[in-house]
Design a protein around this motif. Structure first.
Motif, PDB file in Angstrom:
ATOM      1  N   PHE A 158       0.826  -1.217   0.000  1.00 21.06           N
ATOM      2  CA  PHE A 158       0.000   0.000   0.000  1.00 21.06           C
ATOM      3  C   PHE A 158       0.859   1.265   0.000  1.00 21.06           C
ATOM      4  N   ARG A 159       0.474   2.205  -0.869  1.00 26.28           N
ATOM      5  CA  ARG A 159       1.128   3.510  -0.922  1.00 26.28           C
ATOM      6  C   ARG A 159       0.053   4.592  -0.962  1.00 26.28           C
ATOM      7  N   PRO A 160       0.096   5.566  -0.045  1.00 24.03           N
ATOM      8  CA  PRO A 160      -0.865   6.666  -0.076  1.00 24.03           C
ATOM      9  C   PRO A 160      -0.514   7.659  -1.180  1.00 24.03           C
ATOM     10  N   GLU A 161      -1.429   8.544  -1.479  1.00 24.00           N
ATOM     11  CA  GLU A 161      -1.245   9.509  -2.562  1.00 24.00           C
ATOM     12  C   GLU A 161       0.009  10.367  -2.377  1.00 24.00           C
ATOM     13  N   VAL A 162       0.320  10.703  -1.126  1.00 23.65           N
ATOM     14  CA  VAL A 162       1.456  11.594  -0.865  1.00 23.65           C
ATOM     15  C   VAL A 162       2.777  10.973  -1.327  1.00 23.65           C
ATOM     16  N   TYR A 163       2.855   9.654  -1.337  1.00 25.40           N
ATOM     17  CA  TYR A 163       4.059   8.957  -1.799  1.00 25.40           C
ATOM     18  C   TYR A 163       4.414   9.373  -3.227  1.00 25.40           C
ATOM     19  N   PHE A 164       3.398   9.566  -4.041  1.00 27.50           N
ATOM     20  CA  PHE A 164       3.620   9.957  -5.428  1.00 27.50           C
ATOM     21  C   PHE A 164       3.744  11.468  -5.576  1.00 27.50           C
ATOM     22  N   GLN A 165       3.029  12.221  -4.749  1.00 23.77           N
ATOM     23  CA  GLN A 165       2.996  13.676  -4.875  1.00 23.77           C
ATOM     24  C   GLN A 165       4.351  14.324  -4.608  1.00 23.77           C
ATOM     25  N   VAL A 166       5.159  13.722  -3.734  1.00 20.93           N
ATOM     26  CA  VAL A 166       6.429  14.351  -3.370  1.00 20.93           C
ATOM     27  C   VAL A 166       7.562  13.972  -4.321  1.00 20.93           C
ATOM     28  N   ILE A 214      -2.274   8.689 -10.889  1.00 23.38           N
ATOM     29  CA  ILE A 214      -1.032   8.379 -11.597  1.00 23.38           C
ATOM     30  C   ILE A 214      -1.371   7.774 -12.949  1.00 23.38           C
ATOM     31  N   GLU A 215      -0.389   7.747 -13.855  1.00 24.83           N
ATOM     32  CA  GLU A 215      -0.643   7.243 -15.202  1.00 24.83           C
ATOM     33  C   GLU A 215      -0.273   5.771 -15.372  1.00 24.83           C
ATOM     34  N   VAL A 216       0.444   5.217 -14.399  1.00 28.79           N
ATOM     35  CA  VAL A 216       0.964   3.854 -14.532  1.00 28.79           C
ATOM     36  C   VAL A 216       0.122   2.872 -13.724  1.00 28.79           C
ATOM     37  N   GLU A 217       0.528   1.605 -13.745  1.00 29.22           N
ATOM     38  CA  GLU A 217      -0.261   0.548 -13.103  1.00 29.22           C
ATOM     39  C   GLU A 217      -0.125   0.581 -11.579  1.00 29.22           C
ATOM     40  N   ALA A 372       4.969  18.194  -5.167  1.00 27.99           N
ATOM     41  CA  ALA A 372       4.201  18.983  -4.210  1.00 27.99           C
ATOM     42  C   ALA A 372       5.092  19.365  -3.032  1.00 27.99           C
ATOM     43  N   ASN A 373       4.948  20.585  -2.580  1.00 21.23           N
ATOM     44  CA  ASN A 373       5.718  21.058  -1.426  1.00 21.23           C
ATOM     45  C   ASN A 373       4.946  20.726  -0.153  1.00 21.23           C
ATOM     46  N   ILE A 374       5.118  19.477   0.297  1.00 18.19           N
ATOM     47  CA  ILE A 374       4.357  18.965   1.424  1.00 18.19           C
ATOM     48  C   ILE A 374       5.322  18.433   2.479  1.00 18.19           C
ATOM     49  N   ASP A 375       5.047  18.735   3.739  1.00 16.92           N
ATOM     50  CA  ASP A 375       5.816  18.140   4.823  1.00 16.92           C
ATOM     51  C   ASP A 375       5.353  16.695   4.995  1.00 16.92           C
ATOM     52  N   VAL A 376       6.288  15.751   4.940  1.00 19.93           N
ATOM     53  CA  VAL A 376       5.929  14.345   5.040  1.00 19.93           C
ATOM     54  C   VAL A 376       6.761  13.658   6.115  1.00 19.93           C
ATOM     55  N   SER A 377       6.208  12.605   6.640  1.00 18.11           N
ATOM     56  CA  SER A 377       6.920  11.756   7.582  1.00 18.11           C
ATOM     57  C   SER A 377       7.521  10.593   6.813  1.00 18.11           C
ATOM     58  N   ILE A 378       8.829  10.366   6.963  1.00 18.30           N
ATOM     59  CA  ILE A 378       9.516   9.313   6.216  1.00 18.30           C
ATOM     60  C   ILE A 378      10.183   8.351   7.190  1.00 18.30           C
ATOM     61  N   ASP A 379       9.708   7.112   7.198  1.00 13.53           N
ATOM     62  CA  ASP A 379      10.337   6.035   7.936  1.00 13.53           C
ATOM     63  C   ASP A 379      10.587   4.924   6.930  1.00 13.53           C
ATOM     64  N   MET A 380      11.827   4.828   6.450  1.00  9.19           N
ATOM     65  CA  MET A 380      12.139   3.879   5.390  1.00  9.19           C
ATOM     66  C   MET A 380      11.879   2.433   5.793  1.00  9.19           C
ATOM     67  N   ASN A 381      11.968   2.140   7.069  1.00 13.33           N
ATOM     68  CA  ASN A 381      11.717   0.764   7.506  1.00 13.33           C
ATOM     69  C   ASN A 381      10.288   0.323   7.210  1.00 13.33           C
ATOM     70  N   LYS A 382       9.355   1.294   7.149  1.00 16.60           N
ATOM     71  CA  LYS A 382       7.967   0.970   6.849  1.00 16.60           C
ATOM     72  C   LYS A 382       7.749   0.694   5.365  1.00 16.60           C
ATOM     73  N   SER A 383       8.746   0.992   4.544  1.00 15.58           N
ATOM     74  CA  SER A 383       8.569   0.853   3.094  1.00 15.58           C
ATOM     75  C   SER A 383       8.824  -0.571   2.618  1.00 15.58           C
ATOM     76  N   TYR A 384       9.425  -1.405   3.464  1.00 18.96           N
ATOM     77  CA  TYR A 384       9.806  -2.751   3.034  1.00 18.96           C
ATOM     78  C   TYR A 384       8.769  -3.773   3.444  1.00 18.96           C
ATOM     79  N   ARG A 385       8.606  -4.809   2.619  1.00 19.65           N
ATOM     80  CA  ARG A 385       7.654  -5.878   2.905  1.00 19.65           C
ATOM     81  C   ARG A 385       8.355  -7.232   2.776  1.00 19.65           C
TER      82      ARG A 385
END
Length: 385
Positions: A158-166, A214-217, A372-385
């Motif tokens: 799962f990826r929220p919209e903000v993942y692509f916006q930044v 997004i334009e891709v799959e 997008a100029n958005i403040d985001v929280s980034i925890d790379m450990n959450k990105s792995y499955r």
């Protein structure tokens, strides 16, 4: 140049989230290498590397004489150009996945690879996961016999919209050559074919921008046919929460089943095919034993691949993920996209020249987005499955 007694001088190209994480691994969990040059479009301060020379152009870093090897951690669209230049200059190369936007790009890079002494590897880190290593060992041993069916549902990316916006490049044909299949599921497709082998054909159904702007799959379902007649199914998504991670391999002698947590080996008392032909019990099945074979999975996957890359340079250690093997997962991803675009079954090996022409038509209509100029929280450990 590095020897077995001298550290490998590493240049890091790309200082985004993943590049900085690789730097941390090199600083804390890897031996035999030292970072001697950095490259990013804008100067970036990295703790412990304040005195290391920074370049804004990857060619200057490669030509500087300061490095024996480069680790490329830039957006996918830059992988081909940067790796091609580094290989031509005789440097050892480790690239973040995938090897390029397409199989065609990967094939061109392999032609540039000069010799066995020049180490060329890919960051297919899930090959170091003890669970997948255990599955491969079971398959290679013949424990469950010939494959009858494979099935991997991998929808917990799962990826929220903000993942692509930044990002300006992510989830565009121009920047990434795809979405779910090229970014997240490329790991699963690599493990799938590494353990089960490549199918001979793919029929897939991809949804483009189904859950995101997004334009891709961002969703894909693919039916696979194997040379021995076995069938397979792969399902992926970045739009489901909670998602599912379940990987089953059914063989004539038993089944390997990973439920996202535990790995279970089911072993039949005799082959299914033999029992089917010989039993006189109308509703009988072979007796089966069940064994939990889940290994300890506590391993730093990325650090292990980087360490292996360094050991290959210094000691000729065999690579965990040679670059040429990156073509297999990319071929699966490309075939799934092509099958959806052309509404047909696609044979493997992939006709990479044809796929490249189709991809280039999509790239011609694509453009990078404005971040997008958005403040985001980034925890790379959450990105792995």
């Amino acid at each position: 140049m590095s020897t077995a007694t001298n550290p490998v001088r590493l240049g890091i190209i790309g200082l985004g989230n993943i590049g900085q994480q690789h730097i941390q691994h090199i600083q804390t969990a890897v031996t035999g290498g030292e970072i001697t040059a950095l490259c990013s479009r804008q100067p970036t301060s990295i703790a412990g590397l304040e005195s290391v020379q920074h370049f804004s152009d990857y060619r200057q870093l490669i030509d500087s004489g300061l490095v024996d090897a480069v680790l490329i951690a830039t957006p996918t669209m830059a992988h081909f150009e940067q790796a091609n230049y580094a290989l031509a200059k005789g440097l050892h190369v480790l690239i973040e996945k995938p090897i390029g936007l397409s199989c065609h790009e990967g094939e061109q890079l392999l032609k540039q690879h000069q010799s066995e002494q020049q180490v060329f590897a890919l960051m297919l880190n899930q090959r170091t996961d003890p669970l997948f290593v255990a599955m491969k060992e079971q398959m290679d041993s013949g424990r469950i016999g010939a494959i009858q069916r494979t099935h991997w549902t991998m929808t917990n990316w799962f990826r929220p919209e903000v993942y692509f916006q930044v990002s300006d490049w992510r989830a565009t044909w121009k920047g990434e050559g795809g979405g779910l299949l090229l970014n997240q599921c490329i790991h699963n497709l690599d493990i799938f074919q590494w353990i089960c082998g490549l199918p001979v054909s793919v029929r897939s159904f991809c949804s483009f921008g189904k859950y995101h702007d997004i334009e891709v799959e961002d969703e894909a379902t693919a039916y696979l046919r194997y040379r021995n007649g076995a069938s397979g199914l792969f399902v992926g998504s970045t739009g489901e929460a909670p998602g599912i991670n379940r990987f089953d391999i059914v063989g004539d002698l038993g089944t390997l089943s990973f439920d996202g947590d535990r790995l279970t080996l089911f072993t039949n008392s005799e082959s299914t095919s033999g029992f089917c032909k010989s039993t006189r019990d109308m509703f009988g099945t072979p007796a089966v034993t069940r064994e939990d074979i889940t290994p300890d999975r506590q391993v730093n996957q990325h650090a292990r691949v980087i360490q292996n890359f360094i050991d290959a340079i210094r000691e000729q250690a065999p690579l965990i993920a040679p670059a040429e093997q990156g073509l297999h997962s990319l071929a699966l991803a490309n075939a799934m996209l092509l099958s959806s675009w052309e509404n047909t079954e696609v044979d493997l090996p992939l006709n990479s020249a044809h796929y490249q022409k189709v991809l280039e038509r999509h790239i011609a209509q694509s453009s990078l987005r404005k971040k997008a100029n958005i403040d985001v929280s980034i925890d790379m450990n959450k990105s792995y499955r």
